[in-house]
Design an enzyme around this catalytic site. Structure first.
Site, PDB file in Angstrom:
ATOM      1  N   ASP A 100       1.637  29.783 100.676  1.00 25.91           N
ATOM      2  CA  ASP A 100       2.887  28.936 100.090  1.00 25.91           C
ATOM      3  C   ASP A 100       2.216  27.684  99.349  1.00 25.91           C
ATOM      4  O   ASP A 100       0.875  27.557  99.060  1.00 25.91           O
ATOM      5  CB  ASP A 100       3.069  28.544 101.438  1.00 25.91           C
ATOM      6  CG  ASP A 100       4.288  27.541 101.296  1.00 25.91           C
ATOM      7  OD1 ASP A 100       5.097  27.472  99.998  1.00 25.91           O
ATOM      8  OD2 ASP A 100       4.600  26.457 102.236  1.00 25.91           O
ATOM      9  N   ASP A 157       3.839  23.997  98.489  1.00 25.55           N
ATOM     10  CA  ASP A 157       4.577  22.812  99.361  1.00 25.55           C
ATOM     11  C   ASP A 157       4.286  23.023 100.439  1.00 25.55           C
ATOM     12  O   ASP A 157       3.971  23.623 101.255  1.00 25.55           O
ATOM     13  CB  ASP A 157       5.771  22.432  98.663  1.00 25.55           C
ATOM     14  CG  ASP A 157       6.299  22.857  97.050  1.00 25.55           C
ATOM     15  OD1 ASP A 157       5.351  21.777  96.823  1.00 25.55           O
ATOM     16  OD2 ASP A 157       6.625  23.260  96.770  1.00 25.55           O
TER      17      ASP A 157
END
Length: 217
Positions: free
Chosen positions: A11, A13
């Site tokens: 991922d 953020d």
């Protein structure tokens, strides 16, 4: 705890990039403009596509257009962006064809932030623009695994949000959650929890990627 995998899907953020100051700033501006309770947004937006968050808190609006406007403004805002400790070193030691990203952000946002922060360009990038169903649906991780050329079960996902952990698990990938933006108890569905990205160590071996989690960063 150790894992053996063939590829790693990050991922963005909350894992590689700390974008909380930017995200909070733009969600507050958006909430003020539309008279929406910011706290209601803060409880659900981590790890989810913008359009899904807006659909939940303000379904009466043109959610697609509102998401487009907010995402465009946020992509151009780099004030306060930083990488998490260890992000650059971790990506630098991985073979380029063995890692990618799957994010609820837009392709434009990733394309601006990675070079701005000195992060290497991902060989595989799955964004909100690439899937009809975002996290917590498994679609982003299924597509990332497919583009990397490995079965999801041979991939290891590194996430920070419950929605992302749920998406990875639904894709049959193993998942390490980093406790950066959420409490460890909210990430309990992960196969393991790391206190920070810097606690994750990767070794490239002939049979794959060995991933070790230290108890401290």
């Amino acid at each position: 705890m150790d894992f053996l995998c063939q590829a790693i899907i990050f991922d963005v953020d909350g894992v590689l990039i700390n974008s909380d100051p930017v995200a909070d700033r733009h969600w507050r501006l958006w909430a003020d403009r539309h008279g929406v309770d910011y706290e209601a947004i803060a409880r659900i937006h981590h790890g989810r596509p913008t359009v899904d968050t807006i659909r939940q808190v303000a379904p009466h609006l043109n959610v697609v257009e509102e998401a487009r406007i907010k995402e465009s403004a946020e992509a151009d805002d780099t004030d306060g962006l930083v990488t998490y400790a260890g992000a650059q070193e971790l990506l630098a030691q991985l073979p380029r064809d063995r890692w990618g990203v799957a994010t609820s952000g837009t392709r434009r946002t990733v394309s601006i932030r990675f070079p701005y922060l000195g992060l290497p360009e991902p060989s595989v990038m799955v964004t909100a623009n690439d899937v009809q169903r975002g996290k917590p649906a498994p679609d982003p991780y299924l597509l990332a695994a497919e583009r990397l050329g490995f079965a999801p079960a041979d991939c290891l996902v590194i996430e920070d949000a419950p929605a992302g952990v749920e998406a990875a698990a639904a894709a049959s990938a193993r998942v390490i959650a980093v406790a950066t933006t959420n409490r460890a108890e909210d990430l309990a569905r992960a196969d393991a929890i790391a206190p920070a990205l810097a606690a994750i160590h990767i070794s490239v071996k002939p049979n794959g990627l060995w991933v070790h989690i230290s108890p401290t960063a």
